[in-house]
Structure formats: C-alpha cells, structure tokens
Enzyme design. Structure first.
Site, short mmCIF file in Angstrom:
data_model
loop_
_atom_site.label_atom_id
_atom_site.label_comp_id
_atom_site.label_asym_id
_atom_site.label_seq_id
_atom_site.Cartn_x
_atom_site.Cartn_y
_atom_site.Cartn_z
N ARG A 1 3.52 19.46 -44.53
CA ARG A 1 2.20 19.97 -44.12
C ARG A 1 1.17 18.85 -44.26
NH1 ARG A 1 -0.65 22.02 -47.76
NH2 ARG A 1 0.89 23.44 -48.64
N TYR B 1 -13.55 26.89 -21.79
CA TYR B 1 -12.34 27.70 -21.91
C TYR B 1 -12.69 29.01 -22.64
CZ TYR B 1 -7.91 29.33 -23.77
OH TYR B 1 -6.84 30.12 -24.12
N ASP C 1 -14.54 18.22 -25.71
CA ASP C 1 -13.20 18.67 -25.35
C ASP C 1 -12.78 17.88 -24.11
OD1 ASP C 1 -10.99 20.00 -24.26
OD2 ASP C 1 -11.60 21.93 -25.09
N LYS D 1 -1.65 20.63 -22.53
CA LYS D 1 -1.97 20.38 -21.13
C LYS D 1 -1.47 18.99 -20.70
CE LYS D 1 -3.64 24.47 -21.53
NZ LYS D 1 -4.50 24.69 -22.64
C1 LIG Z 1 -10.25 23.03 -22.12
C2 LIG Z 1 -9.39 23.74 -23.13
N1 LIG Z 1 -9.63 23.55 -24.44
C3 LIG Z 1 -8.88 24.17 -25.38
C4 LIG Z 1 -7.87 25.04 -25.05
C5 LIG Z 1 -7.09 25.74 -26.13
O1 LIG Z 1 -5.86 25.11 -26.30
P1 LIG Z 1 -4.50 25.85 -26.76
O2 LIG Z 1 -4.16 26.85 -25.69
O3 LIG Z 1 -3.52 24.74 -26.87
O4 LIG Z 1 -4.79 26.52 -28.07
C6 LIG Z 1 -7.58 25.26 -23.69
C7 LIG Z 1 -6.50 26.17 -23.31
O5 LIG Z 1 -6.34 26.53 -22.16
C8 LIG Z 1 -8.37 24.59 -22.71
O6 LIG Z 1 -8.16 24.77 -21.40
#
Ligand SMILES: Cc1ncc(COP(=O)(O)O)c(C=O)c1O
Length: 384
Positions: free
Chosen positions: A54, A107, A179, A204
């Site tokens: 961890r 998101y 992000d 992604k």
């Molecule tokens: C722009 C963006 N940030 C964060 C996330 C969250 O990521 P995760 O699905 O890996 O938890 C997503 C998920 O679709 C996303 O599109």
C-alpha cells in the site's frame, strides 16, 4: 555522460522513464511485482525501501516516476481510479470551511464528488465558467483554496486558458488543479502553464486499451507531492501492481496513438460539420471554436474527443447512438476502439438538474485508431 543523462524527448521518456532494465534478470519490461510484503534484513532493514505494497510497490513506482517525467512534475502518484485520485487530492488540499471553484462543464462523476460527498464534509464549492478566466476571478472568495478545471472539458470540449487561471489562482493564494484526461501529457502539459497538480483518469488515453481502471496525480512541487503521498498511504486508494503495469504498457505507445486519434478526429469533424443532421460540432480544432486560439497555444494537437448536437433533439441523438456499429455504444473514452455515447443519459446523468447538466441532443464520440474510412462510413449510416 551516460545515455540516461542525455536530454530526452516525450516518446523516449514514455518508454524508459522509471523503467530501467530489471537489475537481477535484465528484463527490459518492468515486472509485475504481485506482492504485498517484503522480507526485511533485520528489523527496519528494507531492501530498496519497500515494506508493504500500500505504501509503495516497484511496479507502481515505475509508473509514478514515468508519470512525473511525462507531465514535467516533481512527483507522480498512481491510484485505483481517476475518482480515487481526485478524492485523495481534495482531502489533502481542502479542509472543512474551505472553498473551491469548479467548472460548469466537467465529468459528471467529478461533479458528484463535489456536490454529494465533499459538501457533507463541510467543503464549499462554486460553479464558474472556467472557459472565461474573468468568471473564475469573480468566483474567488477569501477561503478559496483551489481552482479546478478540465481542458478540453468533458463532454462539451471547452478550453480553459491555463496561464490566465494560474495567475488568478496563485494571486489569491489558491492552487490550480487541471484534469488533463482528455488531452494526455503528449498533447498538453499543464504544469508548464502554471498548474500545481495534474489529474488523470488513466483508464482513458494513458491506459489506452479499455482494459484497466486507474487514476493519477502529478504534483509540480515536491513538498505538495509528499503531502499527497502521505494521504495516498493513509487513505489507501492505490493502484494494484497489475493495473499499474497495464497503464505503464499503454503509456509506451501514447504518442503514436494520440497522433492517430487526433488525425482521425479531424476527419470525423470534417464529416460532421458538413452533415445536415448535425446542428453543431464541438471540437477545439475548429477555427470557430471559442477556445481555438488558446487550445492552439497550449496543445500540440486537438485530440480524439468530439461532441456534436443532433438536429431533431434528444430522441434523434439517442437513435444515432443506437444505430452506430463500429463506434461501440459505451461509456468511457480514450481506448484504441471508437466509442459513442449519449452524455445526458449515460456519463453525465448524475449532473441532471445541476449547473453542469448537458444538452439533451448531445452525442459524444471517442474517435479510435481504426481505419478512418470505416469510421466515416459508420457515422454516415448512424446519422441516417
Ligand atoms: C475527465 C475525467 N476525469 C475523471 C474521470 C474519472 O475517472 P475514473 O472513471 O477512472 O474514476 C473521468 C471518467 O470518465 C473523466 O472523463
């Protein structure tokens, strides 16, 4: 000077950073250290600093060093998902009574984390149009500790001016969090424009093959990186070794994949902009896009995500999604295969009724790296 001291380009770092050949066997690929604990040479005598997975694991360390190198940050950290990374970051940098500015396009799961989870812990947030820096300045309060942006944003492909936002955030004593999931560090490196922390859903483009869920944070500053690492260990939302290895493997081809995602997306955009059933195409590569000039300044290319509005409204948009064949109907994005979805009913359903609600006639596509003629033919038939 050894070969590792030579200046290195992005693709070289993607393949080698944090990934020396295995000292024992010479294996050129970092092994999956599928292990929870490590033998100590006497109490506290750690070999290579590892005591419990961890806290740290060699496969994860390789990924974390690679992430830091690619984003140009001081410290990279790998998590079990993008949301796990976000949650760990927010509970590192915010405390009850603090305020954060969040985007009006993001998101849906990120919005849910702010609206339904963090508010219960006494964190306040304001929604601002982060695509206009002045709107962010107006939303700042004396207790604002961070400004959070996505650029390009999910799903409306809005562009935030990172240099302008860094100036506003820093002027108010706040951090700028970006992000970077849609762009990936190959197309955009937010730290170079003043960001303090970069967030990724490595699920992604970084993983790139729709076979892993993961998240990452990269801190520009080593001190902040240490603080986040402390919370990563204290809260425990780490990436497992196999997941870390899958992301590490995906990253090796990130550059070539992003080039193809971007060039395929440009051709998809060309088709959509001429199509009578499409009322609007949202893509930062279009000269008419309000963020085009900023995107051209801070991105190497415009990426593989495209959204469009369907003439005829919600049902017509849903029909396009249902008719697509090669574009697989599904959530997520950034894999080699093309995906299509209806954000209002799928990825962004949790933002319904909020300032982040998306248009009902919106369709989002993640343009993959298949043969472009096949992709165009599928979209033609899906549009009917
Ligand atoms: C722009 C963006 N940030 C964060 C996330 C969250 O990521 P995760 O699905 O890996 O938890 C997503 C998920 O679709 C996303 O599109």
């Amino acid at each position: 000077m050894t070969e590792h001291q030579l200046p290195q380009g992005f693709e070289t770092l993607a393949i080698h950073a944090g990934q020396e050949a295995d000292p024992q066997t010479g294996a050129v690929v970092t092994p999956i250290y599928q292990v929870s604990t490590y033998k100590q040479d006497g109490v506290g005598g750690l070999r290579g600093g590892y005591e419990y997975s961890r806290s740290a694991n060699p496969t994860r360390t390789a990924l974390e060093e690679c992430l830091a190198a690619l984003e140009g940050g001081a410290r990279g950290l790998a998590f079990a998902s993008g949301l796990a990374a976000e949650d760990t970051l927010l509970r590192t940098i915010l405390k009850p009574g603090d305020h954060i500015v969040i985007p009006n396009d993001a998101y849906g799961g990120t919005f849910r984390l702010f609206a339904k989870v963090l508010t219960r812990w006494g964190v306040e947030f304001s929604v601002a149009d982060t695509h206009h820096a002045e709107k962010v300045r107006e939303a700042m309060r004396p207790n604002t500790r961070a400004v959070w942006v996505e650029t390009p944003s999910n799903p409306l492909l809005g562009i935030a001016d990172l240099a302008a936002l860094a100036e506003i955030a820093h002027g108010a004593g706040a951090l700028l969090v970006v992000d970077n999931t849609f762009a990936s560090p190959y197309l955009q490196q937010p730290i170079a424009f003043g960001a303090d922390v970069v967030v990724h859903s490595t699920t992604k483009y970084m993983g790139g093959h729709s076979d892993v869920v993961g998240g990452a944070l990269v801190a520009a500053d080593a001190g902040l990186g240490e603080e986040i690492m402390y919370h990563q260990n204290a809260m425990g939302a780490v990436s497992g070794p196999f997941d870390a290895w899958l992301v590490l493997r995906g990253i090796k081809t990130l550059g070539v994949r992003m080039d193809r995602h971007s060039s395929n997306a440009e051709k998809v955009v060309e088709l959509l902009t001429k199509h009578p059933k499409v009322s609007q195409v949202l893509y930062p590569g279009l000269p008419g896009h309000p963020g085009h000039d900023v995107a051209a300044k801070q991105m190497k290319a415009f990426g593989g995500m495209v959204s469009f509005r369907v003439a005829g409204g919600e049902e017509a948009a849903v029909e396009v999604c249902n008719r697509a064949k090669l574009f697989t109907l599904g959530e997520s994005l950034g894999g080699v295969e093309s995906l299509i979805e209806h954000p209002g009913r799928m990825t962004h359903a949790s933002a319904a009724g909020s300032p982040l609600e998306v248009p009902a006639d919106l369709v989002r596509v993640s343009v993959g790296i298949e043969s472009i003629d096949d992709l165009l033919a599928d979209l033609e038939q899906a549009l009917g």
